[in-house]
Write an enzyme that holds these catalytic residues in place. Sequence first.
Site, PDB file in Angstrom:
ATOM      1  N   SER A 187       0.820  -0.879  -0.163  1.00  0.00           N
ATOM      2  CA  SER A 187       0.008   0.179  -0.150  1.00  0.00           C
ATOM      3  C   SER A 187       0.843   1.076   0.060  1.00  0.00           C
ATOM      4  CB  SER A 187      -1.020  -0.023   1.314  1.00  0.00           C
ATOM      5  OG  SER A 187      -0.189  -0.016   2.318  1.00  0.00           O
ATOM      6  N   GLY A 188       0.180   2.320  -0.233  1.00  0.00           N
ATOM      7  CA  GLY A 188       0.810   3.488  -0.232  1.00  0.00           C
ATOM      8  C   GLY A 188       0.047   4.674   0.521  1.00  0.00           C
ATOM      9  N   HIS A 205      14.900   5.437   0.215  1.00  0.00           N
ATOM     10  CA  HIS A 205      14.677   4.017   0.483  1.00  0.00           C
ATOM     11  C   HIS A 205      13.752   4.131   1.670  1.00  0.00           C
ATOM     12  CE1 HIS A 205      16.227  -0.208   1.554  1.00  0.00           C
ATOM     13  NE2 HIS A 205      14.927  -0.091   1.042  1.00  0.00           N
ATOM     14  N   ASP A 206      12.676   3.361   1.648  1.00  0.00           N
ATOM     15  CA  ASP A 206      12.038   3.564   3.057  1.00  0.00           C
ATOM     16  C   ASP A 206      12.366   3.103   4.435  1.00  0.00           C
ATOM     17  OD1 ASP A 206      11.710   0.919   2.205  1.00  0.00           O
ATOM     18  OD2 ASP A 206       9.681   0.725   2.062  1.00  0.00           O
TER      19      ASP A 206
END
Length: 521
Positions: free
Chosen positions: A27-28, A259-260
């Site tokens: 999800s976003g 990068h998360d």
Amino acid sequence: MYSNHDREAPVPPTETYFAAVDLGASSGRVMVGTVAPGTLELHEVHRFPNHPVRIGGTLHWDILALYQGVLDGLRAAAEAARAANTHLTSVGIDSWAVDYGLLGADGALLGNPVHYRDTRTDGAAEQVATVLPPEDLYAATGLQHLPFNTIYQLTAAQGSSALAAAHRILLIPDLISYWLTGEAGTELTNASTTQLIDPRTRDWSRPVAAVADTLGIDLSLFPPLRNPGDPAGELRQEILSATGLEGPVPVPVTAVGSHDTASAVVGVPATTPDFAYIATGTWSLAGLELDAPVLTEASRRANFTNELGVDGTVRYLRNIMGLWMLQECLRTWESEGSPQDLRTLLDEAARAAPLRSVVDAGAPEFIAPDRMPDRIAEACRRTGRPVPRTPAETTRCVLDSLALAHRRAIEDAQRLSGRTVRTVHIVGGGAHNALLCRLTADACGLPVVAGPAEAAALGNVLVQARTAGVVTGGLPELRALLHSTQPLRQYEPSGDQAAWSRAAALVEGGRAEGQEEEPCA
């Protein structure tokens, strides 16, 4: 060590609303953060699904649907800012790693990006190894061997019409940023996951560049590198109009740890340097924050990665399968007409016999989707362990196995880096899973601090806020603000440490003597 906060700080704006675009594998979401000295608040304004699409046997990301979700989220952020009688100070974007989009000469996308779980990279690692042996590649890039690293994706795409026509390669958050601003760049923390970057120089790797032509890789297709905190352009007029963000001042996009996991590590609320982190969600990224990479052969054989972080840091970690295994079990049970309520399932799993069934959560057999409960059962059967009989027992097997993998990663990281860990921080979605947090504390024999769950979005917002001059200082100061403002929960180790050691030995015994650590996902 380079630090973006060493620059002269700009004059703080009067209002301090920041939008964090955080794109995950399932999800976003767009979050709005309000930051001031002593204040850090985060509100989700829009969430949207991320459904991969299979076309002609190839698994793709539906990048246009994700982009529309970003626009809808920015529209919701604009409404939230107006309701507070303020404006949006900036936007930051983070996402998963390794995947990319190809643009033609006119800037048009040449096809939906391919998903890292697609099988097109099968055999690519062996092809790369013929020109750059694994030990040389690790010495040059410090990257954990994962079958879908960007170097393997580009090698697998060699000869394709899309790559032949490409004038630019943009990693996923850089692609979204380009569409919003019209300005192209390659953010460093995400670039460091490609296996094309030297973690010592924080630039493209010379040994990789020397063989790039043989592999069909043109590093010049990547736009210039950016550091977290660098400007990434301003929202284009059509974006301002489409989202309702038009106003008296431009809306900049700020490069964050795109990068998360890089943003999530910024979001670790540590109060001392002797901590380990586990960024949990679809993946578990377990490791340490270091000042320099560890590029030894022992580190390579243990399959640790040296990814770059904010303020010149190195994220020394191992990828672990993570809650992907449980997510896939839930999806399978639902497809079979036996949907499970997660809260009830976790309560039942907490009462199930501990360590009855464990598997190697780093095994490549768990990478692919579908049939996850069956594959867990097959792994137990093959190694002579009791096969889980119910969804609750399967869930307990997954969580016990993840806790063991967390333990092993943290022990190995300490041994290989020479560092000592006194506290483990669990951030990300898994911080909500009290059973996983408790089992990790028990397995590691260390206190676990759980939270914040939205560490990636918080780290994203904090880098933006520091760039805007709303907060100052380095990572310790940013983390002190997190620690004082975010809800946290601590789990002390308990239970039978000898039982965890025996279970760890069982899993270890399932690996061949002297075998290198297998890529987990």
